[in-house]
Design an enzyme around this catalytic site. Structure first.
Site, PDB file in Angstrom:
ATOM      1  CG  ASN A  81      23.754  48.314  67.739  1.00 30.29           C
ATOM      2  OD1 ASN A  81      23.535  47.667  69.237  1.00 30.29           O
ATOM      3  ND2 ASN A  81      23.211  47.499  66.695  1.00 30.29           N
ATOM      4  NE  ARG A  82      19.752  47.164  72.325  1.00 29.08           N
ATOM      5  CZ  ARG A  82      19.550  47.525  70.815  1.00 29.08           C
ATOM      6  NH1 ARG A  82      20.317  47.261  70.296  1.00 29.08           N
ATOM      7  NH2 ARG A  82      17.933  48.213  70.696  1.00 29.08           N
ATOM      8  CG  HIS A 107      21.604  54.613  68.610  1.00 23.52           C
ATOM      9  ND1 HIS A 107      22.225  53.942  67.652  1.00 23.52           N
ATOM     10  CD2 HIS A 107      20.151  54.019  68.223  1.00 23.52           C
ATOM     11  CE1 HIS A 107      21.286  52.580  67.119  1.00 23.52           C
ATOM     12  NE2 HIS A 107      20.211  53.314  67.562  1.00 23.52           N
ATOM     13  CG  HIS A 176      17.972  54.535  63.951  1.00 27.05           C
ATOM     14  ND1 HIS A 176      17.143  53.662  63.520  1.00 27.05           N
ATOM     15  CD2 HIS A 176      18.778  53.969  64.648  1.00 27.05           C
ATOM     16  CE1 HIS A 176      17.031  52.771  64.263  1.00 27.05           C
ATOM     17  NE2 HIS A 176      17.728  52.881  65.345  1.00 27.05           N
ATOM     18  CB  ALA A 177      16.557  56.677  56.852  1.00 24.22           C
ATOM     19  CE1 TYR A 178      12.467  52.161  63.289  1.00 23.73           C
ATOM     20  CE2 TYR A 178      14.118  54.349  63.914  1.00 23.73           C
ATOM     21  CZ  TYR A 178      13.258  53.176  63.949  1.00 23.73           C
ATOM     22  OH  TYR A 178      13.747  52.592  64.967  1.00 23.73           O
ATOM     23  CG  ASP A 243      17.620  45.448  67.054  1.00 20.19           C
ATOM     24  OD1 ASP A 243      18.502  45.543  66.832  1.00 20.19           O
ATOM     25  OD2 ASP A 243      16.826  45.858  68.521  1.00 20.19           O
ATOM     26  CD  GLN A 279      22.034  45.879  65.131  1.00 22.17           C
ATOM     27  OE1 GLN A 279      23.100  45.716  65.084  1.00 22.17           O
ATOM     28  NE2 GLN A 279      21.312  45.287  65.670  1.00 22.17           N
ATOM     29  CD  GLU A 307      20.346  51.075  62.404  1.00 19.69           C
ATOM     30  OE1 GLU A 307      20.079  51.455  63.761  1.00 19.69           O
ATOM     31  OE2 GLU A 307      19.474  50.111  62.953  1.00 19.69           O
TER      32      GLU A 307
END
Length: 342
Positions: A81-82, A107, A176-178, A243, A279, A307
């Site tokens: 994340n940020r 990330h 970070h799987a979609y 998000d 997340q 996440e």
């Protein structure tokens, strides 16, 4: 019984190094993971009619993963994340990270854990990846030893993260799987039902950095404590997508964090974790320009991410759960993905 195989997936461009793929297979789940970025490239699971579908976005070849992409399936770090302005202070020392997300660091920076090769060891029911992130890598302090272990047992995929450091450093690791439970490439996720076990979430500013407020979900579009149909829910609350970090119960014990179900196929996925946050991201930045497996263009809202991680920008917000790992301590978190069909 879990079957574990390894094979060569490709060779890194401009380098002699080989990328391996590890295939873990049980009666109900098959998962394929690369030594590059610990990336989950494939995750096949059964629907209610017994048919297998691959439910994660990704690429057919190594080339896709070595080019710029939105962290498909990868382990991201040192800090997921940020981090605001890519800056933080630890023990009186100021650190500046690479800015790769507007004014922020995302990330892990320019070459985070998702872009490096990990050493690997096959286990009876999985694979353990290891790497040493050297002091100063991407601006972070300390030599950081990191182990990421994937194990498959029946319907349950466990991902364990462990780390030790030589200097105090922030750390927050996630995968970070979609996901698209209808099958990757099958269109939008509006017909998915989702629930998240969180009473509060973190509002964010224009650059997706938490404002510092821990807001109650009650009476808002962020109240996902009961299952909602995602498409209808986004419409009802005029949301462009999610998000956001949802704040989980603060305990080191395993607990249910989220559940997603796709009624047409009967597929369901539960996320259990020891992490303090999750997340929820609905693929808002996918825009059809990226072609994935089978040359399918991945459009907006064609996948979701859940996440499990520490709260974003926690290193700069003392009232958030601490993200600091000190020498002599061990970072140890596990996330379990449990798949079913009914």
């Amino acid at each position: 019984m879990t079957e574990v195989r390894r094979e060569v997936f490709g060779q890194m461009p401009q380098e002699e190094e080989v990328v391996e793929k590890f295939i873990l297979k049980s009666d109900s789940v098959k998962v394929e993971i690369l030594s590059l970025g610990c990336i989950i490239t494939t995750l096949e699971t059964k629907g209610k009619n017994g048919e297998f579908s691959d439910v994660v976005l990704g690429f057919d070849t190594l080339e896709g993963y070595t080019r710029k992409h939105p962290f498909f399936g990868a382990v991201v770090g040192r800090v997921a994340n940020r981090i605001a302005n890519g800056r933080f202070a630890v023990d009186g020392n100021e650190y500046q990270l690479f800015l790769n997300n507007g004014p922020n660091s995302l990330h892990g920076g320019a070459r985070g854990f998702d872009k490096v090769l990990w050493s690997s060891q096959v286990l009876p029911n999985g694979v353990c990846f290891f790497r040493l992130s050297p002091d100063g890598e991407e601006g972070y302090p300390g030599d950081l030893k990191v182990w990421v272990t994937y194990t498959l047992c029946g319907r349950e995929l466990a991902i364990n993260y462990q780390a030790q450091t030589s200097k105090t450093t922030p750390i927050s690791l996630t995968n970070h799987a979609y996901f698209n439970l209808a099958g990757q490439g099958s269109g939008d996720i509006y017909d998915h039902e989702i629930s998240i076990e969180a009473d509060s979430y973190l509002p964010v500013d224009d650059t997706k950095i938490p404002t510092g407020e821990v807001a109650a979900v009650e009476g808002t579009g962020f109240d996902l404590r009961q299952p909602v149909d995602l498409g209808k829910h986004l419409q009802k609350f005029h949301l462009d997508g999610f998000d956001h970090n949802f704040c989980l119960q603060q305990t080191q014990a395993r607990r249910l964090a989220a559940r997603v179900r796709h009624p047409p196929t009967g597929r369901a996925m539960e996320v259990h974790t020891t992490q303090p946050g999750i997340q929820f991201y609905t693929g808002n930045n996918l825009d059809g320009s990226l072609k994935g497996k089978g040359a399918i263009a991945y459009a907006k809202h064609s996948a979701f991410c859940l996440e499990t991680q520490n709260w974003p920008d926690a290193v700069n917000k003392p009232h958030f759960p601490s993200t600091l790992l000190r020498p002599g301590e061990e970072y140890n978190h596990t996330t379990w993905l449990v798949f079913s069909a009914a």
